[in-house]
Design an enzyme around this catalytic site. Structure first.
Site, PDB file in Angstrom:
ATOM      1  N   VAL A 115       0.858  -1.184   0.000  1.00 28.61           N
ATOM      2  CA  VAL A 115       0.000   0.000   0.000  1.00 28.61           C
ATOM      3  C   VAL A 115       0.894   1.234   0.000  1.00 28.61           C
ATOM      4  CG1 VAL A 115      -1.805   1.259   1.229  1.00 28.61           C
ATOM      5  CG2 VAL A 115      -1.735  -1.251   1.344  1.00 28.61           C
ATOM      6  N   GLU A 119      12.555  -8.793  25.764  1.00 27.47           N
ATOM      7  CA  GLU A 119      12.300 -10.145  25.236  1.00 27.47           C
ATOM      8  C   GLU A 119      13.437 -10.567  24.290  1.00 27.47           C
ATOM      9  OE1 GLU A 119       8.215 -10.361  23.689  1.00 27.47           O
ATOM     10  OE2 GLU A 119       7.778 -11.463  25.519  1.00 27.47           O
TER      11      GLU A 119
HETATM   12  P1  FAD Z   1       0.891  -6.328  12.534  1.00 27.86           P
HETATM   13  O1  FAD Z   1       0.506  -7.573  13.233  1.00 27.86           O
HETATM   14  O2  FAD Z   1       2.314  -5.903  12.663  1.00 27.86           O
HETATM   15  O3  FAD Z   1       0.495  -6.465  10.999  1.00 27.86           O
HETATM   16  C1  FAD Z   1       0.729  -5.498  10.013  1.00 27.86           C
HETATM   17  C2  FAD Z   1       0.615  -6.161   8.640  1.00 27.86           C
HETATM   18  O4  FAD Z   1       0.621  -5.162   7.635  1.00 27.86           O
HETATM   19  C3  FAD Z   1       1.770  -7.104   8.309  1.00 27.86           C
HETATM   20  O5  FAD Z   1       1.264  -8.281   7.735  1.00 27.86           O
HETATM   21  C4  FAD Z   1       2.597  -6.321   7.293  1.00 27.86           C
HETATM   22  O6  FAD Z   1       3.298  -7.150   6.374  1.00 27.86           O
HETATM   23  C5  FAD Z   1       1.515  -5.529   6.584  1.00 27.86           C
HETATM   24  N1  FAD Z   1       2.008  -4.302   5.968  1.00 27.86           N
HETATM   25  C6  FAD Z   1       2.739  -3.317   6.555  1.00 27.86           C
HETATM   26  N2  FAD Z   1       2.956  -2.315   5.688  1.00 27.86           N
HETATM   27  C7  FAD Z   1       2.334  -2.656   4.549  1.00 27.86           C
HETATM   28  C8  FAD Z   1       2.150  -1.998   3.301  1.00 27.86           C
HETATM   29  N3  FAD Z   1       2.649  -0.774   3.060  1.00 27.86           N
HETATM   30  N4  FAD Z   1       1.443  -2.622   2.332  1.00 27.86           N
HETATM   31  C9  FAD Z   1       0.908  -3.844   2.562  1.00 27.86           C
HETATM   32  N5  FAD Z   1       1.034  -4.507   3.729  1.00 27.86           N
HETATM   33  C10 FAD Z   1       1.735  -3.924   4.712  1.00 27.86           C
HETATM   34  N6  FAD Z   1       1.806  -7.665  21.851  1.00 27.86           N
HETATM   35  C11 FAD Z   1       1.196  -8.471  22.757  1.00 27.86           C
HETATM   36  O7  FAD Z   1      -0.034  -8.367  22.943  1.00 27.86           O
HETATM   37  N7  FAD Z   1       1.909  -9.403  23.455  1.00 27.86           N
HETATM   38  C12 FAD Z   1       3.227  -9.621  23.252  1.00 27.86           C
HETATM   39  O8  FAD Z   1       3.846 -10.475  23.887  1.00 27.86           O
HETATM   40  C13 FAD Z   1       3.909  -8.810  22.283  1.00 27.86           C
HETATM   41  N8  FAD Z   1       5.201  -9.028  21.999  1.00 27.86           N
HETATM   42  C14 FAD Z   1       5.792  -8.334  20.989  1.00 27.86           C
HETATM   43  C15 FAD Z   1       7.099  -8.661  20.619  1.00 27.86           C
HETATM   44  C16 FAD Z   1       7.707  -7.998  19.562  1.00 27.86           C
HETATM   45  C17 FAD Z   1       9.109  -8.390  19.155  1.00 27.86           C
HETATM   46  C18 FAD Z   1       7.000  -6.959  18.865  1.00 27.86           C
HETATM   47  C19 FAD Z   1       7.659  -6.248  17.716  1.00 27.86           C
HETATM   48  C20 FAD Z   1       5.704  -6.636  19.232  1.00 27.86           C
HETATM   49  C21 FAD Z   1       5.081  -7.315  20.282  1.00 27.86           C
HETATM   50  N9  FAD Z   1       3.741  -7.037  20.644  1.00 27.86           N
HETATM   51  C22 FAD Z   1       3.133  -7.815  21.583  1.00 27.86           C
HETATM   52  C23 FAD Z   1       2.974  -5.970  19.962  1.00 27.86           C
HETATM   53  C24 FAD Z   1       2.128  -6.571  18.852  1.00 27.86           C
HETATM   54  O9  FAD Z   1       2.901  -7.430  18.044  1.00 27.86           O
HETATM   55  C25 FAD Z   1       1.502  -5.476  17.992  1.00 27.86           C
HETATM   56  O10 FAD Z   1       0.777  -4.609  18.839  1.00 27.86           O
HETATM   57  C26 FAD Z   1       0.566  -6.113  16.944  1.00 27.86           C
HETATM   58  O11 FAD Z   1       1.327  -6.845  16.023  1.00 27.86           O
HETATM   59  C27 FAD Z   1      -0.294  -5.072  16.216  1.00 27.86           C
HETATM   60  O12 FAD Z   1      -1.053  -5.730  15.253  1.00 27.86           O
HETATM   61  P2  FAD Z   1      -1.352  -5.044  13.842  1.00 27.86           P
HETATM   62  O13 FAD Z   1      -2.369  -5.902  13.164  1.00 27.86           O
HETATM   63  O14 FAD Z   1      -1.655  -3.603  14.047  1.00 27.86           O
HETATM   64  O15 FAD Z   1       0.036  -5.092  13.048  1.00 27.86           O
END
Ligand code: FAD
Length: 402
Positions: A81, A170
């Protein structure tokens, strides 16, 4: 009525869960659903620190989207995107454009260096599958290089991690496990390797109670992690971090920044109004002032009325938001009233390697050690189950022995 088109951006926790709920709640005759994601796989973002340390195989944290979403029901587009033109109801992708009636924006987070000089250029970040895999490969390369060079740089085996929040701690927990393995593989004395975690705040893991933090810190220190707490990083150079008032340069062969995140840069590219790198959404999860645009997960701030501050961004929050967003899209289609989002916390657990951790669960109980580590695996496995049912759990679930 013409069939409405719902476009979901991002197949992370928020986007994938919304897509699954929409397919459960709306028949193909009621709505067209499109899911756009950069890759043809979903990854478990909460496992990326393990990929970055090399303690799990990257494939374990990765799930093919077409294995968990029916491509006959949902149109899958694998593309990046670029921006959203919200006034025209159009999403611009790298290779095409797509129109929508309802949009779910769930593109997750990007690293935020808060303007620290050199951080973006010289430090790795745990952002996605590729960036995380690059870190583990770089660390292993440093070991291999050290072993083969005639006069190796002693600093090359030092691993410097900026930020002692959830991701940073972590990650060093996983490193504490991986380093002895690498030392054995490359026949290098463990004392030559340093794992240094630098944090500007007065404590690590500010979201946990003091006694749990004490436990976690000591456990990691006992396994060779060094903490530099209350030490702000003023610059990142090709050699390492410049830290504290006396501008000490801590040198390392591997430098990783985990100190901050912001919402996807596509928010800014789309001209959305940002507050600290994310957009504000109303209680029904629509972007303030918009009728058909939901912003979920790490891209938005949702207000916690009880505590008068936004909910912290977590996978748990993203998945719960997705359930309400899917219901609200159906309500919009049928002109029904929308539901307000209320977060129900199931607790928080941080891993400190495979067999240790700290956490507090939904009934207020505190956990540490193996009990917390076991709970963490339950949480990780539950996430897989919610995405792909028992089949995915059996294939990718965490059953590592204690
Ligand atoms: P995401 O799950 O990150 O998904 C985003 C998606 O969008 C991905 O598939 C990506 O490929 C896609 N994307 C991004 N940009 C584009 C683009 N321009 N075009 C098309 N696709 C795109 N939370 C907890 O609750 N418990 C935990 O223990 C925890 N541990 C964590 C450990 C780590 C190392 C990290 C980094 C985070 C952790 N978190 C944890 C936080 C949690 O992972 C995030 O809050 C969560 O992933 C948010 O979900 P989301 O759907 O917003 O984004």
């Amino acid at each position: 009525m013409t069939k409405p088109k719902i476009v979901v951006l991002g197949a992370g926790y928020a986007g994938l869960t919304t897509t699954k709920r929409l397919t459960q709640q709306l028949s193909p005759e009621e709505a067209e659903i499109v899911l756009v994601n950069k890759h043809n796989y979903h990854y478990e973002t909460t496992w990326l620190h393990e990929v970055a340390a090399g303690t799990i195989n990257p494939n374990q944290a990765r799930v093919m989207i077409s294995d968990v979403v029916n491509p006959k029901r949902v149109r899958l587009i694998y593309d990046s995107v670029v921006k959203v033109k919200k006034d025209e109801n159009i999403v611009v992708l790298e290779n095409s454009e797509i129109s929508y009636d309802y949009l779910v924006f769930a593109l997750g987070f990007e690293s935020n260096d808060f303007g620290i000089k050199g951080m973006d250029e010289h430090a790795f970040a745990i952002e996605d599958m590729d960036s995380s895999r690059m870190i583990s490969e770089h660390i292993e390369y440093q070991f291999a290089k050290y072993k083969t060079e005639e006069n190796p740089d002693e600093n090359s085996l030092h691993i410097l991690v900026g930020g002692a929040g959830f991701t940073g701690v972590e990650f060093v927990g996983e490193l504490a496990e991986k380093v002895p393995e690498l030392c054995q593989k490359y026949d290098i004395d463990r004392s030559k390797v340093r794992i240094i975690n630098v944090e500007a705040a007065p404590s690590i893991l500010p979201m946990f109670d003091k006694d749990l933090v004490e436990y976690g810190k000591k456990s990691l220190e006992d396994r060779g992690v060094e903490f530099r707490i209350g030490a702000p990083i003023s610059e990142c150079t090709p050699e390492g971090f410049v830290v504290g008032d006396d501008k000490e340069l801590i040198k390392a062969g591997t430098v990783v920044w985990t100190g901050g995140v912001k919402g996807s840069s596509v928010l800014e590219a789309s001209g959305f109004e940002l507050t600290k790198g994310k957009v504000n959404v109303d209680a029904d999860l629509r972007m303030t002032g918009e009728n058909n645009l939901f912003v979920l997960g790490d891209c938005s701030w949702v207000w916690n009325k009880e505590e008068d501050r936004p909910y912290p961004p977590t996978a748990q929050l993203a998945m719960q938001e997705a359930n309400v967003a899917a219901k609200n899209i159906k309500s919009l289609i049928y002109n029904q009233p929308l539901e307000d989002f209320v977060f129900k916390s199931k607790g928080t657990v941080a891993s400190l390697g495979t067999t240790d951790g700290i956490g507090s669960v939904f009934d207020g109980r505190k956990l540490q050690g193996k009990a917390a580590a076991a709970m963490k695996k339950v949480v990780d496995n539950r996430s897989l189950f919610l995405i792909g049912g028992p089949k995915l759990l059996l294939k990718k679930g965490k059953v590592r022995p204690f």
